[in-house]
Design a protein around this motif. Sequence first.
Motif, PDB file in Angstrom:
ATOM      1  N   GLY A   5     -53.712  35.831 -16.977  1.00  0.00           N
ATOM      2  CA  GLY A   5     -53.137  34.880 -17.113  1.00  0.00           C
ATOM      3  C   GLY A   5     -52.731  34.447 -17.963  1.00  0.00           C
ATOM      4  N   LYS A   6     -52.890  36.008 -19.236  1.00  0.00           N
ATOM      5  CA  LYS A   6     -52.205  35.401 -20.778  1.00  0.00           C
ATOM      6  C   LYS A   6     -50.262  36.047 -20.340  1.00  0.00           C
ATOM      7  N   VAL A   7     -49.890  35.618 -20.799  1.00  0.00           N
ATOM      8  CA  VAL A   7     -48.318  35.460 -21.697  1.00  0.00           C
ATOM      9  C   VAL A   7     -48.548  36.511 -22.532  1.00  0.00           C
ATOM     10  N   ALA A   8     -47.410  37.498 -22.564  1.00  0.00           N
ATOM     11  CA  ALA A   8     -48.203  38.313 -23.210  1.00  0.00           C
ATOM     12  C   ALA A   8     -46.045  38.716 -24.015  1.00  0.00           C
ATOM     13  N   VAL A   9     -45.829  39.143 -25.408  1.00  0.00           N
ATOM     14  CA  VAL A   9     -43.798  38.657 -25.528  1.00  0.00           C
ATOM     15  C   VAL A   9     -44.266  40.135 -25.960  1.00  0.00           C
ATOM     16  N   VAL A  10     -43.758  41.070 -25.589  1.00  0.00           N
ATOM     17  CA  VAL A  10     -43.318  42.522 -26.525  1.00  0.00           C
ATOM     18  C   VAL A  10     -41.593  42.833 -26.539  1.00  0.00           C
ATOM     19  N   THR A  11     -41.825  42.524 -28.706  1.00  0.00           N
ATOM     20  CA  THR A  11     -40.019  42.865 -29.292  1.00  0.00           C
ATOM     21  C   THR A  11     -39.850  44.607 -28.917  1.00  0.00           C
ATOM     22  N   GLY A  12     -38.620  45.432 -29.399  1.00  0.00           N
ATOM     23  CA  GLY A  12     -38.361  46.824 -28.870  1.00  0.00           C
ATOM     24  C   GLY A  12     -39.226  47.065 -27.824  1.00  0.00           C
ATOM     25  N   ALA A  13     -39.101  46.411 -26.386  1.00  0.00           N
ATOM     26  CA  ALA A  13     -39.859  46.462 -25.443  1.00  0.00           C
ATOM     27  C   ALA A  13     -39.526  48.025 -24.375  1.00  0.00           C
ATOM     28  N   THR A  14     -38.396  48.483 -24.948  1.00  0.00           N
ATOM     29  CA  THR A  14     -37.679  49.270 -24.291  1.00  0.00           C
ATOM     30  C   THR A  14     -38.085  51.353 -24.832  1.00  0.00           C
ATOM     31  N   ARG A  31     -48.830  39.088 -17.657  1.00  0.00           N
ATOM     32  CA  ARG A  31     -47.228  38.394 -17.465  1.00  0.00           C
ATOM     33  C   ARG A  31     -46.883  39.003 -18.663  1.00  0.00           C
ATOM     34  N   VAL A  32     -45.826  39.721 -18.752  1.00  0.00           N
ATOM     35  CA  VAL A  32     -44.848  40.502 -19.651  1.00  0.00           C
ATOM     36  C   VAL A  32     -43.732  40.004 -19.782  1.00  0.00           C
ATOM     37  N   ILE A  33     -43.425  39.949 -21.414  1.00  0.00           N
ATOM     38  CA  ILE A  33     -41.987  39.810 -21.156  1.00  0.00           C
ATOM     39  C   ILE A  33     -41.282  40.602 -22.473  1.00  0.00           C
ATOM     40  N   GLY A  34     -40.619  41.290 -21.996  1.00  0.00           N
ATOM     41  CA  GLY A  34     -40.028  42.616 -23.078  1.00  0.00           C
ATOM     42  C   GLY A  34     -38.657  42.044 -23.360  1.00  0.00           C
ATOM     43  N   ILE A  35     -38.400  42.195 -25.089  1.00  0.00           N
ATOM     44  CA  ILE A  35     -37.174  41.832 -25.487  1.00  0.00           C
ATOM     45  C   ILE A  35     -36.786  42.531 -26.067  1.00  0.00           C
ATOM     46  N   HIS A  36     -35.511  43.155 -25.609  1.00  0.00           N
ATOM     47  CA  HIS A  36     -34.618  43.916 -26.778  1.00  0.00           C
ATOM     48  C   HIS A  36     -33.760  43.940 -26.727  1.00  0.00           C
ATOM     49  N   LYS A  37     -33.171  44.361 -27.163  1.00  0.00           N
ATOM     50  CA  LYS A  37     -31.268  44.012 -27.492  1.00  0.00           C
ATOM     51  C   LYS A  37     -30.568  45.101 -26.735  1.00  0.00           C
ATOM     52  N   HIS A  38     -30.604  45.669 -25.852  1.00  0.00           N
ATOM     53  CA  HIS A  38     -29.903  46.155 -25.086  1.00  0.00           C
ATOM     54  C   HIS A  38     -30.885  46.447 -23.530  1.00  0.00           C
ATOM     55  N   ILE A  39     -30.557  46.387 -22.629  1.00  0.00           N
ATOM     56  CA  ILE A  39     -31.812  46.645 -21.907  1.00  0.00           C
ATOM     57  C   ILE A  39     -30.673  47.255 -20.521  1.00  0.00           C
ATOM     58  N   LYS A  40     -31.183  48.400 -19.879  1.00  0.00           N
ATOM     59  CA  LYS A  40     -30.923  49.732 -19.337  1.00  0.00           C
ATOM     60  C   LYS A  40     -31.054  49.482 -17.586  1.00  0.00           C
ATOM     61  N   LYS A  41     -30.379  49.811 -17.197  1.00  0.00           N
ATOM     62  CA  LYS A  41     -30.688  48.823 -15.421  1.00  0.00           C
ATOM     63  C   LYS A  41     -32.152  50.169 -14.521  1.00  0.00           C
ATOM     64  N   GLU A  42     -32.485  51.257 -15.032  1.00  0.00           N
ATOM     65  CA  GLU A  42     -34.041  51.547 -14.754  1.00  0.00           C
ATOM     66  C   GLU A  42     -34.844  51.124 -15.945  1.00  0.00           C
ATOM     67  N   ASP A  43     -34.804  49.430 -16.609  1.00  0.00           N
ATOM     68  CA  ASP A  43     -35.754  49.307 -17.306  1.00  0.00           C
ATOM     69  C   ASP A  43     -36.130  47.846 -16.545  1.00  0.00           C
ATOM     70  N   GLU A  44     -34.840  47.546 -15.941  1.00  0.00           N
ATOM     71  CA  GLU A  44     -35.177  45.718 -15.596  1.00  0.00           C
ATOM     72  C   GLU A  44     -35.523  45.872 -13.809  1.00  0.00           C
ATOM     73  N   VAL A  45     -35.964  47.519 -13.877  1.00  0.00           N
ATOM     74  CA  VAL A  45     -36.488  47.551 -12.239  1.00  0.00           C
ATOM     75  C   VAL A  45     -38.108  47.791 -12.306  1.00  0.00           C
ATOM     76  N   GLU A  46     -38.430  47.720 -13.561  1.00  0.00           N
ATOM     77  CA  GLU A  46     -39.731  47.813 -14.408  1.00  0.00           C
ATOM     78  C   GLU A  46     -40.397  46.484 -13.515  1.00  0.00           C
ATOM     79  N   ASN A  47     -41.574  47.194 -12.587  1.00  0.00           N
ATOM     80  CA  ASN A  47     -42.523  46.937 -11.967  1.00  0.00           C
ATOM     81  C   ASN A  47     -43.158  45.664 -12.703  1.00  0.00           C
ATOM     82  N   GLY A  48     -43.101  44.372 -12.118  1.00  0.00           N
ATOM     83  CA  GLY A  48     -43.906  43.337 -12.916  1.00  0.00           C
ATOM     84  C   GLY A  48     -43.952  43.474 -14.415  1.00  0.00           C
ATOM     85  N   ILE A  49     -42.911  43.465 -15.406  1.00  0.00           N
ATOM     86  CA  ILE A  49     -42.227  43.194 -16.677  1.00  0.00           C
ATOM     87  C   ILE A  49     -41.031  42.413 -16.333  1.00  0.00           C
ATOM     88  N   ASP A  50     -40.893  41.403 -16.958  1.00  0.00           N
ATOM     89  CA  ASP A  50     -40.121  40.442 -17.233  1.00  0.00           C
ATOM     90  C   ASP A  50     -39.147  41.049 -18.645  1.00  0.00           C
TER      91      ASP A  50
END
Length: 241
Positions: A5-14, A31-50
């Motif tokens: 039930g928690k919403v977590a934001v992580v910077t420098g996520a990749t 529920r995890v939201i990963g913030i980064h200045k560049h997102i690679k395709k392999e990161d985008e498909v990380e299951n369950g992480i936005d």
Amino acid sequence: MDLQGKVAVVTGATGGIGQAICRLFKESGARVIGIHKHIKKEDEVENGIDYMISTVTDYEETRQAVEEIIEKYGKIDILVNNAGINRDAMTKNMTEEQFDKVIATNLKGAWNVTRFVGPHMQQNHGGSIINISSIVGVYGNVGQSNYAASKAGLIGMTKSWAKEFARNGGNVRVNSIAPGFIKTKMLEGMPEKVLAEVQKKISLGRLGEPTEIAQIVLFLASGRSSYITGTNINANGGMTL
């Protein structure tokens, strides 16, 4: 250490530590939201992480990102300020750009994000902010005056925020972690001889793993650490004993 039930934001996520934190949070039910200045395709498909592309050094872009997250997910319960860079050089050789970039990302970047997330948590009467500092911010290091300043400043802001965001029933806890030498890309540029010498100084006789730092972050994010705030945890394998 359930984060259901928690919403977590992580910077420098990749990055190495950021990725380990995101995965462990996800496994713990957040529920995890990963913030980064560049997102690679392999990161985008990380299951369950936005993943969200945003630059923490940009004040307005950060404001918009935080507002978007709150609008989409309803709240932010956990913030991990993990985004960080290094631009090492002896002070006599360090350029103004090298100094400014490190301070902008490691110190001001954390301030930019917390500037908007902290008051939101305070209004909701609860939350946990974890800042990823460094052993260099506690003890200093040759050729890293810019990095040391940024990470020491992060510990200072941690203590100030712990007082500030707990006021008036805010109940927001703020802590920092100062990792030692961890197996991440940041160490890839170090010569093997230097790393071998570093390892000799570590009581446990080895470099740390990103997952070991992530476990501490999980503890500080969870209810298990409900009476801990304003603290910096040194996680360096006994390097400074």
